[in-house]
Design an enzyme around this catalytic site. Structure first.
Site, PDB file in Angstrom:
ATOM      1  N   LYS A 175       0.844  -1.194   0.000  1.00 53.37           N
ATOM      2  CA  LYS A 175       0.000   0.000   0.000  1.00 53.37           C
ATOM      3  C   LYS A 175       0.881   1.245   0.000  1.00 53.37           C
ATOM      4  O   LYS A 175       1.358   1.702   1.037  1.00 53.37           O
ATOM      5  CB  LYS A 175      -0.932   0.039   1.218  1.00 53.37           C
ATOM      6  CG  LYS A 175      -1.984   1.153   1.099  1.00 53.37           C
ATOM      7  CD  LYS A 175      -2.546   1.578   2.430  1.00 53.37           C
ATOM      8  CE  LYS A 175      -1.693   2.615   3.129  1.00 53.37           C
ATOM      9  NZ  LYS A 175      -1.649   3.928   2.438  1.00 53.37           N
ATOM     10  N   GLU A 249       8.613   0.856  11.663  1.00 56.64           N
ATOM     11  CA  GLU A 249       9.722   1.819  11.572  1.00 56.64           C
ATOM     12  C   GLU A 249       9.089   3.198  11.622  1.00 56.64           C
ATOM     13  O   GLU A 249       8.415   3.615  10.682  1.00 56.64           O
ATOM     14  CB  GLU A 249      10.503   1.588  10.276  1.00 56.64           C
ATOM     15  CG  GLU A 249      11.890   2.209  10.295  1.00 56.64           C
ATOM     16  CD  GLU A 249      11.890   3.675   9.926  1.00 56.64           C
ATOM     17  OE1 GLU A 249      12.003   4.502  10.859  1.00 56.64           O
ATOM     18  OE2 GLU A 249      11.750   3.983   8.748  1.00 56.64           O
ATOM     19  N   CYS A 284      12.994  10.610   8.598  1.00 61.23           N
ATOM     20  CA  CYS A 284      12.845  10.221  10.002  1.00 61.23           C
ATOM     21  C   CYS A 284      14.190  10.151  10.716  1.00 61.23           C
ATOM     22  O   CYS A 284      14.263  10.336  11.929  1.00 61.23           O
ATOM     23  CB  CYS A 284      12.102   8.892  10.111  1.00 61.23           C
ATOM     24  SG  CYS A 284      12.894   7.540   9.205  1.00 61.23           S
ATOM     25  N   GLU A 383       8.911  15.526  16.290  1.00 60.75           N
ATOM     26  CA  GLU A 383       9.430  15.418  14.931  1.00 60.75           C
ATOM     27  C   GLU A 383       8.730  16.445  14.040  1.00 60.75           C
ATOM     28  O   GLU A 383       7.524  16.376  13.834  1.00 60.75           O
ATOM     29  CB  GLU A 383       9.197  14.001  14.385  1.00 60.75           C
ATOM     30  CG  GLU A 383       9.835  13.764  13.039  1.00 60.75           C
ATOM     31  CD  GLU A 383       9.651  12.338  12.564  1.00 60.75           C
ATOM     32  OE1 GLU A 383      10.612  11.776  12.010  1.00 60.75           O
ATOM     33  OE2 GLU A 383       8.552  11.778  12.743  1.00 60.75           O
TER      34      GLU A 383
END
Length: 481
Positions: A175, A249, A284, A383
């Site tokens: 996906k 992750e 990330c 973040e």
């Protein structure tokens, strides 16, 4: 316009079950560049059903590693042949630089070869000596895998899951993110060109609702997800409820620890290019906290500010562009909200903080450096996923390690020093999945993943391959008794 008219399901292009589509807008021109359908629950059902049949009764899990490897190498060759048009499309679709997209396109192909070689070398069964005698340990594929990838490096991050899963003998429902539904067609065309058996790889771009439906689907044995920590928590809860295998992750807020003896000329390029400039700041693993000793604080702040000021921001097709736009207007608004929060908290901006005046179109944000920050500020804890870095002073080396560890995340980081022994003492003290000494980078041969809120499990290396295998122990008594 790139028009994608269906989904890659069961070895062919299948029409969508609904009229739901996504128009993709180029982040730097703000012009539409393509349109693709988004999967509904019925499309997910078809994709999972195809993968389930391919795994339960198809040839793929029953092939030898060498037979699978031959097909994966053909897929890799197809992607390599298409590397330039794929890089062009990624630049249009994501806004990341053409230079970096060429590299990641070739890296995606290399992953297929890497895991084909690993599967062949590992074999399927090994005999070991147990307490009761010899036992056979067999490594079998995990089953049907839902591979869910984000938009920031859509082909490479999807291939981090697809390559080892296929090499292990799994069948996959991939996906791609709804923001980047166009580029995945290159993976589908490579599967077609290589003669991958029907149902082994199915590709259904979808929104978050259909993605959750895929995660919950009874036909899925394992979920491999890369994305935000918030989404990862939800996926983890669902997998726990259904006892599905999972690999997550997730996000990061990595720290670069600069020790007193560090060389400015070595530090500055690394903390910039592996920090706020990495993938337009949308990475990330980006080192977006820089910890500086007070004894050299002004010197390093000036050098980092000057280095950021020299970065070219603009058209990502141009070879010397370092920073392109953010992927969407929504993402730019998110980054700007963090910049406002940093100002409100009392951090000082030495460069950036606004939209580039020279760029009338595109979702650009100037690369921004905050100084005089502390580790409790929102800009230091969360973040941002944009070209923003936060510089935090410290007094002692032990304090720097403590600040680095005082984070909900534990994905990456680095230490900069001319003392190799001190570097490794720091590296062993920071709780993170990957850590660099005078550099930062990822390697196919080394495991990558995070601690704490940065995720569960590892990708890349042999650990990334083992994640898609289940060990089975076979006891055999001599003579059949």
């Amino acid at each position: 316009m790139t028009e994608v008219e269906g989904f890659y399901i069961d070895g062919r292009w299948a029409p969508p079950s609904t009229a739901k589509t996504r128009t993709v807008v180029c982040p730097w021109s703000e012009a539409p560049i393509g349109r693709a359908p988004l999967a509904a629950d019925g499309d997910v059902d078809r994709a999972v059903g195809a993968a389930r049949r391919a795994f339960d009764i198809g040839p793929w899990p029953r092939m030898s590693p060498a037979e699978r490897g031959a097909i994966l190498r053909k897929m890799a060759a197809s992607i390599e042949r298409q590397a330039d048009p794929l890089a062009d499309l990624l630049t249009l679709e994501v806004g990341t630089t053409l230079v970096s997209n060429r590299l990641t396109s070739l890296a995606a192909a290399r992953l297929l070869i890497y895991y084909a070689e690993m599967a062949e070398a590992a074999g399927v069964e090994k005999v070991r000596q147990g307490w009761r005698g010899a036992v056979t340990v067999r490594k079998e594929p995990s089953g049907v895998v839902a591979a869910i990838a984000p938009w920031n490096a859509p082909v490479f991050l999807l291939m981090l899951k697809v390559a080892p899963a296929l090499a292990a003998g799994c069948c996959v429902v991939a996906k791609p993110a709804e923001e980047t539904p166009l580029s995945a067609r290159f993976i589908a065309s490579a599967a077609e060109a290589a003669g991958l058996p029907p149902g082994v790889l199915n590709i259904v771009p979808a929104d978050r609702e259909a993605g959750e439906y895929l995660v919950r689907h009874a036909g899925v044995d394992k979920v491999s997800f890369t994305g935000s920590t918030a989404a990862g928590r939800k996926i983890g809860a669902i997998c726990g409820e259904h006892l599905k295998r999972m690999n997550l992750e997730l996000g990061g807020k990595s720290a670069a620890i600069v020790l007193e003896d560090a060389d400015v000329a070595k530090v500055v390029p690394s903390v910039i290019h592996n920090g706020l400039a990495a993938n337009n700041g949308q990475a990330c693993v980006a080192m977006t906290r820089i910890l500086l000793p007070r004894s050299r604080y002004g010197e390093f702040v000036d050098a980092i500010t000057a280095g950021v000021g020299a970065l070219k921001v603009g058209d990502p097709r141009e070879e010397d562009t370092v920073l392109g736009p953010l992927i969407s207007e929504t993402q730019r608004a998110r980054v700007e909200s963090y910049i406002a929060a940093g100002k409100a908290a009392g951090a000082r901006i030495t460069i950036g903080g606004a939209r580039p005046k020279s760029l009338a179109k595109g979702w650009f944000v100037e690369p921004t450096v905050f100084v005089d920050a502390d580790n409790g500020m929102k800009i230091s804890r969360e973040e941002i996923f944009g070209p923003v870095t936060v510089i935090i002073p410290y007094e002692r080396e032990e304090e720097a390690v403590s600040i680095a560890n005082d984070s909900p995340y534990g994905l990456g980081g680095a230490v900069f020093t001319e003392d190799h022994a001190r570097a490794f003492m720091v590296a062993r003290s920071v709780r993170t999945g990957t850590f660099g000494v005078n550099q930062f980078g990822l390697d196919f041969g080394a495991p990558f993943g995070g601690m704490k809120a940065s995720g569960i499990g590892r990708e890349m290396g042999e650990e990334g391959f083992e994640a898609f295998l289940e060990p089975k122990t076979i006891f055999a008594v001599e003579g059949g008794r």
